[in-house]
Design a protein around this motif. Structure first.
Motif, PDB file in Angstrom:
ATOM      1  N   LYS A 199     -21.813  85.838 -97.942  1.00  0.00           N
ATOM      2  CA  LYS A 199     -21.630  85.236 -96.616  1.00  0.00           C
ATOM      3  C   LYS A 199     -20.143  85.212 -96.248  1.00  0.00           C
ATOM      4  N   LYS A 200     -19.315  84.842 -97.235  1.00  0.00           N
ATOM      5  CA  LYS A 200     -17.870  84.784 -97.017  1.00  0.00           C
ATOM      6  C   LYS A 200     -17.355  86.172 -96.593  1.00  0.00           C
ATOM      7  N   GLU A 201     -17.837  87.234 -97.291  1.00  0.00           N
ATOM      8  CA  GLU A 201     -17.412  88.592 -96.944  1.00  0.00           C
ATOM      9  C   GLU A 201     -17.826  88.937 -95.514  1.00  0.00           C
ATOM     10  N   MET A 202     -19.051  88.534 -95.138  1.00  0.00           N
ATOM     11  CA  MET A 202     -19.534  88.831 -93.781  1.00  0.00           C
ATOM     12  C   MET A 202     -18.654  88.168 -92.738  1.00  0.00           C
ATOM     13  N   ILE A 203     -18.285  86.929 -93.012  1.00  0.00           N
ATOM     14  CA  ILE A 203     -17.456  86.185 -92.045  1.00  0.00           C
ATOM     15  C   ILE A 203     -16.075  86.821 -91.955  1.00  0.00           C
ATOM     16  N   GLN A 204     -15.549  87.231 -93.130  1.00  0.00           N
ATOM     17  CA  GLN A 204     -14.255  87.937 -93.114  1.00  0.00           C
ATOM     18  C   GLN A 204     -14.342  89.231 -92.319  1.00  0.00           C
ATOM     19  N   LYS A 205     -15.528  89.846 -92.324  1.00  0.00           N
ATOM     20  CA  LYS A 205     -15.712  91.106 -91.590  1.00  0.00           C
ATOM     21  C   LYS A 205     -15.974  90.844 -90.110  1.00  0.00           C
ATOM     22  N   GLU A 210     -23.105  81.502 -88.056  1.00  0.00           N
ATOM     23  CA  GLU A 210     -24.492  81.205 -87.659  1.00  0.00           C
ATOM     24  C   GLU A 210     -25.378  82.452 -87.841  1.00  0.00           C
ATOM     25  N   LEU A 211     -24.828  83.609 -87.436  1.00  0.00           N
ATOM     26  CA  LEU A 211     -25.594  84.864 -87.591  1.00  0.00           C
ATOM     27  C   LEU A 211     -25.800  85.178 -89.069  1.00  0.00           C
ATOM     28  N   ALA A 212     -24.766  84.913 -89.869  1.00  0.00           N
ATOM     29  CA  ALA A 212     -24.868  85.176 -91.312  1.00  0.00           C
ATOM     30  C   ALA A 212     -26.013  84.349 -91.896  1.00  0.00           C
ATOM     31  N   ASP A 213     -26.109  83.062 -91.487  1.00  0.00           N
ATOM     32  CA  ASP A 213     -27.181  82.216 -92.017  1.00  0.00           C
ATOM     33  C   ASP A 213     -28.554  82.699 -91.569  1.00  0.00           C
ATOM     34  N   ARG A 214     -28.642  83.147 -90.318  1.00  0.00           N
ATOM     35  CA  ARG A 214     -29.922  83.662 -89.818  1.00  0.00           C
ATOM     36  C   ARG A 214     -30.352  84.886 -90.645  1.00  0.00           C
TER      37      ARG A 214
END
Lengths: 412, 412
Positions: A199-205, A210-214
């Motif tokens: 999730k952290k990597e996705m947010i960094q990208k 919210e989308l990551a959690d979905r």
């Protein structure tokens, strides 16, 4: 002068004694099964033009070994056999083949030597090229995989997913189109990293939390269905958001068809449908899969974790890359010549390779062929040759606007 | 964007269809004969540390493909299998083996594609390592060569010479010691170039014209003897200048012995003694040979000139390179410890590879081992480990002067 260090380069090893005998024994078994399925062997150079490897491997492109620029072409060691195979298909004009290739490939990553993955390592590839009914070749490859590991007496599970379902899932939860591949590559790490890390990597990208959690609610859904194909399909079908996506509907249809074929091959028990499987490579377009070894106790009682030992998937567009432009150009030129009432024998199989176009022009009087040439404004050079002269060196370069006149003159 | 060019890099090719089937058939025959002679297979990485390839190939070193410096070790594609084999011998501590290796090697030269020589090409190597009576392994290798080409139904002639005779000849006519290898490399071109061209190269390399002519009278002497071993030996023996050179006397003795063995193998008829054969590589020290195909008429009546298709020679010093310094250091340390009345089990076979030294220390209490380390003043680091601890990471680095005390302390 300090003494020369006697070692192999990082991530490489020698094979000798019992080890090479065992290795050759394994390859012989695999080769036998590949032949049983009608595979033909291909061998390609250990390095390719750098341009051919470009834009094929997504984030992993940084792991490619480049050769030093010593003058001449820029080259790099092959990263896999898929891209060289696609290059060979484009060059040779072969349209349908089951080919296999066994050899070494190169990845400049941190080698996981304890798990058997070095920087120089062997791959045994079997690929189906051609146009076939959906999921028939895919299911045969899966059946071949099971046969190989049964022959080697290794217990495996095949984790699979479908790129249409994965991409559809990303679209359904709102991942922007231009983040698809980079988010996909983050999801692919879920087998080695925790959800928090991914999730952290996705947010960094650049993905909103919210989308990551979905997204997490889907890719982490393993516990809400039993991971076999049937129950995972039911899980997807019960979700309106997902089923509103055309990509997902297509993917589900294909997975249902695949399930039928896997039952026919009696190998459905080997398979798990894993919505978090993404595979790093850019070029996959359909079914993707990864074969993992069931952990087995070692002599000292600990469990050996080897991880994935085979993988693959469907890639529909790789071969077309860079080989069709010229087909359209050839069509346009054939039309011009025919409009001028000049009979044209258009070779539907010829690749852009000049030599190949010429070989197939036996009954012709004049041979017209196209070559890629980045130095010209439209990237193409037109040459003509009056047969029976076959020496390409003697061909004449002709401007596009003079082509019809030049051909007429030679025919007269 | 111009279209991606679909081709293999210069001097490389794909193998598919009938071609790869034929190739594998040829390799199978060769592999069978290698096994018949007790060969064991070895496979080494496609690239080696650049430092290991340095100073092995004379003028041809410029043909080595370097990998790009992408951080980490500097590497280069293997140029042959001989140097990697020597590196493997030094690392593994194996003293005696017949090993074979079949695979691709890389040379960045102008490919002679019509003659079948590309930049990426296959070599099938068979080497004898160990200490043996003179010319016994050499004659077995020659017999193996004849068997291979008989099995492949290719008519060949083996041209041979002896580095001692060649070097002795250079010394006898007065070629300065430091010009030996570069003049030798010029002589090696006599099969492709005229004497005038070779002489010109020698003069450019600093040799006096008079010396070049004197050399010419020997290397061009083919017509004054019939080129078989017996008459060439007679030719040399009849020349007082040559026979005054110790190197030549030794070479002639070995060639006489070889002739006996070739007669025993019944293969003397395949052999020609060619005083102009030099072979480019630096590392040969004794018999050298080159296998040439007898020109055979092709379908259209022309003669196919393939040239040399196999070659080899004796290299006595390649393996020692970089691996003996440490043996002497170990001897010195063993002496120091024994002088301090500490019992030392000296492993006569251990290479400098730490892991290997440790493996063989089963019955020891303390293991002392040496590692090469260019960062220290004497290029060596001494480490000790109290068994049964086997984790090398836990070894202690000890100063040379503290070694005896440290060992005593641990023994107490």
């Amino acid at each position: 002068m300090p003494p020369v260090q006697m070692k192999t380069p990082k991530g490489t090893r020698d094979w000798a004694g019992d080890k090479i005998i065992l290795r050759e024994h394994v390859f012989e078994k695999i080769r036998g099964i590949f032949s049983l399925h009608g595979g033909e062997e291909l061998d390609t150079p250990v390095f390719e033009l750098k341009s051919i490897l470009t834009d094929k491997y997504g984030e992993d492109a940084k792991l490619i070994y480049d050769l030093m620029d010593q003058g001449g072409e820029l080259c790099a060691l092959r990263y896999d056999f898929t891209v060289p195979f696609a290059r060979w298909l484009a060059m040779s004009g072969v349209r349908q083949i089951k080919r296999y290739q066994i050899g070494k490939v190169y990845r400049r990553d941190q080698p996981a030597i304890a798990r058997g993955r070095l920087r120089e390592f062997y791959q045994c590839d079997f690929d189906y090229a051609g146009t076939f009914d959906p999921m028939v070749p895919d299911s045969e490859i899966l059946s071949l995989i099971v046969e190989v590991f049964e022959a080697l007496r290794i217990n495996v599970t095949i984790k699979m997913n479908h790129r249409c379902i994965l991409d559809g899932m990303f679209a359904a939860v709102g991942v922007p189109q231009d983040q698809l591949r980079s988010i996909s590559s983050a999801v692919d790490k879920l087998d080695k990293s925790s959800w928090e890390e991914v999730k952290k990597e996705m947010i960094q990208k650049g993905l909103f939390a919210e989308l990551a959690d979905r997204l997490g609610s889907y890719v982490l859904s393993k516990d809400s269905h039993s991971n076999d194909i049937e129950s995972t399909i039911s899980f997807i079908k019960s979700d309106e958001l997902l089923m509103a996506n055309g990509n997902i509907v297509k993917g589900v249809e294909e997975m249902e068809l695949l399930l039928q074929y896997l039952n026919a091959y009696d190998i459905a028990a080997y398979v798990k449908f894993d919505l978090s499987l993404a595979r790093g490579l850019d070029y996959y377009t359909g079914l993707i899969y990864e074969v993992i070894v069931e952990p087995s106790p070692t002599a000292d009682g600990t469990e050996l974790q080897v991880g994935s030992i085979a993988a693959g998937g469907r890639y529909d567009n790789l071969v077309a890359h860079g080989s069709t432009s010229l087909v359209e150009e050839r069509m346009a030129i054939a039309r011009e010549l025919r409009q001028a009432n000049i009979s044209v024998n258009f070779n539907p199989n010829a690749s852009q390779k000049a030599r190949k176009q010429l070989d197939s022009a036996d009954c012709a009087v004049i041979s017209v062929y196209l070559e890629e040439d980045a130095a010209t404004s439209d990237g193409i050079v037109i040459k003509i040759l009056t047969l029976p002269e076959k020496n390409l060196e003697k061909a004449t370069v002709v401007d596009r606007e003079d082509l019809v006149d030049e051909v007429r003159k030679r025919l007269a």
